[in-house]
Design an enzyme around this catalytic site. Structure first.
Site, short mmCIF file in Angstrom:
data_model
loop_
_atom_site.label_atom_id
_atom_site.label_comp_id
_atom_site.label_asym_id
_atom_site.label_seq_id
_atom_site.Cartn_x
_atom_site.Cartn_y
_atom_site.Cartn_z
N THR A 2 0.82 -1.20 0.00
CA THR A 2 0.00 0.00 0.00
C THR A 2 0.86 1.26 0.00
OG1 THR A 2 -1.45 1.31 1.45
CG2 THR A 2 -0.15 -0.37 2.51
N ASP A 3 0.30 2.36 -0.50
CA ASP A 3 1.03 3.64 -0.44
C ASP A 3 1.15 4.14 1.00
OD1 ASP A 3 -1.62 4.48 0.00
OD2 ASP A 3 -1.61 6.02 -1.55
N GLU A 4 0.40 3.53 1.93
CA GLU A 4 0.45 4.01 3.32
C GLU A 4 1.80 3.70 3.97
OE1 GLU A 4 -3.17 3.55 5.53
OE2 GLU A 4 -4.36 3.44 3.69
N TYR A 56 -1.81 -0.35 11.07
CA TYR A 56 -2.02 -1.02 9.78
C TYR A 56 -0.80 -0.85 8.88
CZ TYR A 56 -3.44 -1.43 4.87
OH TYR A 56 -3.49 -1.74 3.52
N LYS A 86 1.96 -3.57 7.33
CA LYS A 86 2.25 -3.80 5.90
C LYS A 86 3.75 -3.62 5.63
CE LYS A 86 -0.33 -4.56 3.04
NZ LYS A 86 -0.86 -5.89 2.56
P1 NAD Z 1 -10.20 -6.73 2.15
O1 NAD Z 1 -10.17 -6.37 3.58
O2 NAD Z 1 -11.39 -6.41 1.33
O3 NAD Z 1 -9.92 -8.30 1.98
C1 NAD Z 1 -8.93 -8.98 2.67
C2 NAD Z 1 -9.14 -10.46 2.39
O4 NAD Z 1 -8.11 -11.20 3.08
C3 NAD Z 1 -10.47 -10.98 2.92
O5 NAD Z 1 -11.07 -11.82 1.94
C4 NAD Z 1 -10.09 -11.77 4.14
O6 NAD Z 1 -10.98 -12.84 4.43
C5 NAD Z 1 -8.72 -12.28 3.76
N1 NAD Z 1 -7.87 -12.61 4.92
C6 NAD Z 1 -7.64 -11.83 6.01
N2 NAD Z 1 -6.83 -12.47 6.87
C7 NAD Z 1 -6.52 -13.67 6.29
C8 NAD Z 1 -5.73 -14.76 6.69
N3 NAD Z 1 -5.07 -14.77 7.86
N4 NAD Z 1 -5.65 -15.84 5.86
C9 NAD Z 1 -6.32 -15.85 4.68
N5 NAD Z 1 -7.11 -14.85 4.27
C10 NAD Z 1 -7.20 -13.76 5.06
O7 NAD Z 1 -8.89 -6.07 1.55
P2 NAD Z 1 -8.65 -5.34 0.17
O8 NAD Z 1 -9.12 -3.94 0.28
O9 NAD Z 1 -9.13 -6.20 -0.93
O10 NAD Z 1 -7.06 -5.31 0.15
C11 NAD Z 1 -6.32 -6.38 -0.43
C12 NAD Z 1 -4.85 -6.08 -0.28
O11 NAD Z 1 -4.57 -4.82 -0.90
C13 NAD Z 1 -4.40 -5.93 1.16
O12 NAD Z 1 -3.13 -6.54 1.29
C14 NAD Z 1 -4.30 -4.43 1.38
O13 NAD Z 1 -3.30 -4.12 2.34
C15 NAD Z 1 -3.91 -3.97 0.01
N6 NAD Z 1 -4.34 -2.61 -0.35
C16 NAD Z 1 -5.65 -2.21 -0.18
C17 NAD Z 1 -6.03 -0.94 -0.57
C18 NAD Z 1 -7.45 -0.45 -0.42
O14 NAD Z 1 -7.70 0.75 -0.58
N7 NAD Z 1 -8.42 -1.29 -0.15
C19 NAD Z 1 -5.09 -0.05 -1.13
C20 NAD Z 1 -3.77 -0.51 -1.30
C21 NAD Z 1 -3.41 -1.79 -0.92
P1 TYD Z 2 -10.08 5.13 4.63
O1 TYD Z 2 -11.08 4.84 3.57
O2 TYD Z 2 -10.27 4.52 5.97
O3 TYD Z 2 -8.66 4.79 4.04
P2 TYD Z 2 -7.18 5.09 4.66
O4 TYD Z 2 -7.30 5.71 5.98
O5 TYD Z 2 -6.59 3.73 4.72
O6 TYD Z 2 -6.54 5.99 3.68
O7 TYD Z 2 -10.02 6.70 4.83
C1 TYD Z 2 -9.79 7.56 3.72
C2 TYD Z 2 -9.85 9.00 4.21
O8 TYD Z 2 -11.18 9.28 4.65
C3 TYD Z 2 -8.94 9.27 5.40
O9 TYD Z 2 -8.43 10.59 5.30
C4 TYD Z 2 -9.88 9.17 6.58
C5 TYD Z 2 -11.21 9.66 6.02
N1 TYD Z 2 -12.42 9.05 6.64
C6 TYD Z 2 -13.41 9.87 7.17
O10 TYD Z 2 -13.31 11.11 7.15
N2 TYD Z 2 -14.51 9.28 7.73
C7 TYD Z 2 -14.67 7.94 7.80
O11 TYD Z 2 -15.70 7.46 8.35
C8 TYD Z 2 -13.65 7.11 7.25
C9 TYD Z 2 -13.77 5.61 7.29
C10 TYD Z 2 -12.53 7.71 6.66
#
Ligand code: NAD
Ligand code: TYD
Length: 359
Positions: A143-145, A168, A172
């Site tokens: 992630t970019d985080e 989080y 990562k």
């Molecule tokens: P999500 O939370 O929607 O899904 C996570 C999945 O992992 C779920 O299906 C869950 O059941 C499974 N899981 C969790 N723990 C597990 C374990 N111990 N064993 C097997 N399966 C397990 O997540 P997402 O948003 O689809 O993100 C997927 C990946 O992308 C993650 O690694 C996240 O860090 C990364 N990512 C997400 C975002 C975003 O904005 N959502 C952005 C950048 C990177």
């Molecule tokens: P989020 O979707 O939780 O992603 P991340 O914190 O991993 O980037 O949050 C995106 C942005 O939105 C972040 O600046 C926090 C803000 N936010 C709110 O203002 N209210 C909310 O209820 C949530 C979940 C996020």
């Protein structure tokens, strides 16, 4: 009757032949993993795909229903932290793509332990299995985080230092560090993608975009943390999935690749106003609540390295948000059952202790 198979995506169709032929996709029942699997299996002559997923609160078999009957697809419910399960499945694959993670910053503030377990230890279990079986590729979805807060107007490049600020993002980084160590020490062909905030269909409604859309559709308040001026780079999930396929097919092992929309980052208030505009709800639904502890103010990515592989995001924020709102409007049976008991327990814990900053 299963839902219709997804329409083939030209980029995936082009990349599929260059991918390893037997993929173990961990976390494939979540938001981005399921988009990747659906899209890949819609390509002609796709690889064999085994999804290993624990089905935590965020994992949902319905996300994979469109491919459930595909002859090259198999689902295994299990935990990436379980060595025996992972070792056996890795022996039947030549590549792991690791999406599995605990992913929500607010949950990591309430309960960090599970993040360390899955995102760090679980990644190590997968790397060890890839090493033992001599895999051709290991792609870690990061992630970019990991870069932490970055001041305007700079954009993070892949060689910047990692400065995580939430449990989080720290977890990562811990997973990534295991990846780099296994690359350096054992020659595991590791690739890392660092994607930005992703939105689109099938996203569990706790992150800002799906939470605000589903709250608005139900005429509930949209809780904005603090002033709502923290900015993010919002990337459509199909672009994120294509980026992962590009890196898996063409990336250079030992390198990280930023995947972001690359436009000017967007603040929380703009997300809320966009949702209200698209759902036809009034501005009074916006409710400012106390800020998130340690809230990162800004993420922004330089994506030149991924673009050099031929990856270019195809979906602008306005069009992507319109399509996403339409999807949630048309798919209440997908999200309504999710926004029930356990969801509201989390909601209470996260939002109740936040006194209202202003109305
Ligand atoms: P999500 O939370 O929607 O899904 C996570 C999945 O992992 C779920 O299906 C869950 O059941 C499974 N899981 C969790 N723990 C597990 C374990 N111990 N064993 C097997 N399966 C397990 O997540 P997402 O948003 O689809 O993100 C997927 C990946 O992308 C993650 O690694 C996240 O860090 C990364 N990512 C997400 C975002 C975003 O904005 N959502 C952005 C950048 C990177
Ligand atoms: P989020 O979707 O939780 O992603 P991340 O914190 O991993 O980037 O949050 C995106 C942005 O939105 C972040 O600046 C926090 C803000 N936010 C709110 O203002 N209210 C909310 O209820 C949530 C979940 C996020």
């Amino acid at each position: 009757m299963p839902p219709p198979a997804p329409t083939p995506d030209p980029t995936m169709a082009q990349l599929a032949p260059a991918l390893p032929r037997r993929l173990l996709v961990t976390g494939g029942a979540g938001f981005i993993g399921s988009a990747f699997v659906r899209s890949l299996l819609a390509a002609p002559d796709p690889p064999q795909v085994t999804v290993l997923d624990k089905l935590t609160y965020a994992g949902n078999p319905a996300n994979l229903a469109p491919v459930a009957e595909h002859p090259r697809y198999r689902f295994v419910r299990g935990d990436i932290c379980e060595v025996a399960v992972v070792t056996a499945l890795a022996g039947e694959a030549d590549c792991i793509v690791n999406f599995a993670a605990e992913t929500h910053v607010d949950r990591s503030i309430l309960e960090p332990g599970g993040f360390i377990q899955t995102d760090v230890f679980g990644t190590w279990v997968l790397l060890e299995a890839a090493r033992q079986h001599g895999h051709r590729r290991f792609l870690q979805v990061s992630t970019d985080e990991v870069y932490g807060d970055i001041a305007a107007p700079a954009r993070s490049t892949e060689d910047d230092p990692l400065r995580p600020r939430s449990p989080y993002s720290a977890s990562k980084v811990g997973g990534e560090m295991q990846c780099w160590a296994y690359h350096e020490t054992f020659g595991v062909p590791v690739l890392v993608t660092r994607g930005s905030n992703t939105y689109g269909p099938y996203q569990y409604p706790e992150k800002i975009v799906p939470l605000f859309i589903t709250n608005a559709l139900d005429d509930r308040p949209l809780p904005i943390y603090g002033d709502g001026d923290a900015v993010r780079d919002y990337l459509h999930v199909d672009d994120h999935a294509r980026g992962i396929a590009h890196v898996l097919a063409q990336g250079e092992p030992g390198r990280a690749y930023n995947l972001g929309q690359g436009d000017q980052p967007i603040d929380g208030l703009t997300v809320a106003r966009t949702v209200l505009g698209l759902t036809g709800r009034p501005p009074e639904l916006i409710q400012h609540v106390a800020d998130r502890p340690g809230h990162d103010r800004r993420y922004a990515l330089d994506t030149a390295r991924a673009q050099a592989l031929g990856w270019h995001p195809q979906t602008q924020f306005a069009a992507g948000m319109a399509a996403t709102v339409a999807w949630y409007r048309e798919h209440r049976p997908w999200w309504e059952p999710i926004k029930s008991g356990a969801f509201w327990d989390f909601y209470q814990r996260n939002y109740r202790p936040r006194p209202l900053a202003s109305a």
